[in-house]
Design a protein around this motif. Structure first.
Motif, PDB file in Angstrom:
ATOM      1  N   SER A 141       0.814  -1.222   0.000  1.00 15.77           N
ATOM      2  CA  SER A 141       0.000   0.000   0.000  1.00 15.77           C
ATOM      3  C   SER A 141       0.846   1.271   0.000  1.00 15.77           C
ATOM      4  CB  SER A 141      -0.950   0.012   1.200  1.00 15.77           C
ATOM      5  OG  SER A 141      -0.269   0.303   2.409  1.00 15.77           O
ATOM      6  N   ARG A 147      -2.020   1.259  -5.391  1.00 13.10           N
ATOM      7  CA  ARG A 147      -3.177   1.463  -4.512  1.00 13.10           C
ATOM      8  C   ARG A 147      -4.505   1.155  -5.183  1.00 13.10           C
ATOM      9  NH1 ARG A 147      -0.473   6.817  -1.883  1.00 13.10           N
ATOM     10  NH2 ARG A 147       1.033   5.663  -0.608  1.00 13.10           N
ATOM     11  N   LEU A 150      -4.913  -2.546  -5.467  1.00 15.96           N
ATOM     12  CA  LEU A 150      -5.178  -3.165  -4.163  1.00 15.96           C
ATOM     13  C   LEU A 150      -6.641  -2.981  -3.761  1.00 15.96           C
ATOM     14  CD1 LEU A 150      -1.976  -2.062  -2.201  1.00 15.96           C
ATOM     15  CD2 LEU A 150      -2.491  -4.351  -3.076  1.00 15.96           C
ATOM     16  N   VAL A 151      -7.157  -1.783  -3.952  1.00 19.56           N
ATOM     17  CA  VAL A 151      -8.546  -1.500  -3.571  1.00 19.56           C
ATOM     18  C   VAL A 151      -9.518  -2.323  -4.402  1.00 19.56           C
ATOM     19  CG1 VAL A 151     -10.312   0.316  -3.545  1.00 19.56           C
ATOM     20  CG2 VAL A 151      -8.042   0.788  -2.653  1.00 19.56           C
ATOM     21  N   ASN A 182      -3.174   4.761   3.745  1.00 22.75           N
ATOM     22  CA  ASN A 182      -2.464   4.779   2.460  1.00 22.75           C
ATOM     23  C   ASN A 182      -3.423   4.641   1.279  1.00 22.75           C
ATOM     24  OD1 ASN A 182       0.022   4.997   3.715  1.00 22.75           O
ATOM     25  ND2 ASN A 182       0.521   2.827   3.544  1.00 22.75           N
ATOM     26  N   LEU A 183      -4.474   3.862   1.458  1.00 23.71           N
ATOM     27  CA  LEU A 183      -5.386   3.588   0.349  1.00 23.71           C
ATOM     28  C   LEU A 183      -6.403   4.705   0.109  1.00 23.71           C
ATOM     29  CD1 LEU A 183      -6.086  -0.219   0.917  1.00 23.71           C
ATOM     30  CD2 LEU A 183      -4.477   0.841  -0.683  1.00 23.71           C
TER      31      LEU A 183
END
Length: 184
Positions: A141, A147, A150-151, A182-183
């Motif tokens: 992240s 990002r 990842l989300v 971080n996201l």
């Protein structure tokens, strides 16, 4: 890393995989970012991902009793792989990003699945696996270009929401909140 690559073969016996993972943990357990970069460059993350994919526990959920030696061995194997992944992903963002590009689509679903099982108490030494997997997610992240990916990963946001409801040790809870920050 070569030993890990051999252990990633599906025909590799479990005892040889465990030896390779144990040796990898000993080799990767340092704080030298340059060495972690080199490990990522040489394919350590990809090899660990393949080894993880070949462990019985990562293939399907198992409810097990405390006498099941093979399941405990698999739990230990998963715990060690998570620890080794946490170590190698300590590298610089560029190398973390490159490693993710090569194995992230395979690795992330495995880690999120194992994380959920560990949080449900279905693993031996669950707290250690939770912490190491959470740290891997934290390192990922930190890379701005990862990002969005990842989300979008199935289960990622659910894993982050569980920070409010799961019993986590303080270090894992703080790391999970840092991932969320971080996201955002």
């Amino acid at each position: 890393i070569e030993e890990l690559k051999k252990a990633a073969d599906a025909s590799c016996p479990q005892d040889r995989r465990i030896i390779a993972i144990t040796n990898a943990c000993a080799e990767f357990d340092h704080l030298d970012e340059t060495k972690h970069n080199m490990e990522l460059q040489q394919g350590a993350a990809m090899a660990l991902c393949k080894v993880l994919a070949n462990t019985p526990l990562s293939e399907q959920p198992q409810n097990h009793d405390s006498d099941s030696v093979s399941t405990h061995t698999s739990d230990d194997e998963v715990r060690m792989i998570a620890a080794a992944l946490e170590m190698v992903f300590r590298g610089q963002m560029f190398y973390v990003h490159t490693a993710y590009d090569s194995c992230g689509n395979r690795l992330l679903p495995l880690l999120l699945n194992i994380l959920e099982r560990a949080e449900n108490g279905n693993m031996k030494h669950a707290d250690v696996s939770i912490l190491n997997i959470t740290k891997v997610l934290l390192y990922l992240s930190r890379v701005p270009d990862l990002r969005a990916s990842l989300v979008r990963q199935d289960g990622m946001l659910d894993a982050m929401k569980r920070v409010a409801t799961s019993t986590l040790n303080p270090e894992a809870r703080v790391a999970r909140v840092r991932i969320i920050a971080n996201l955002v």
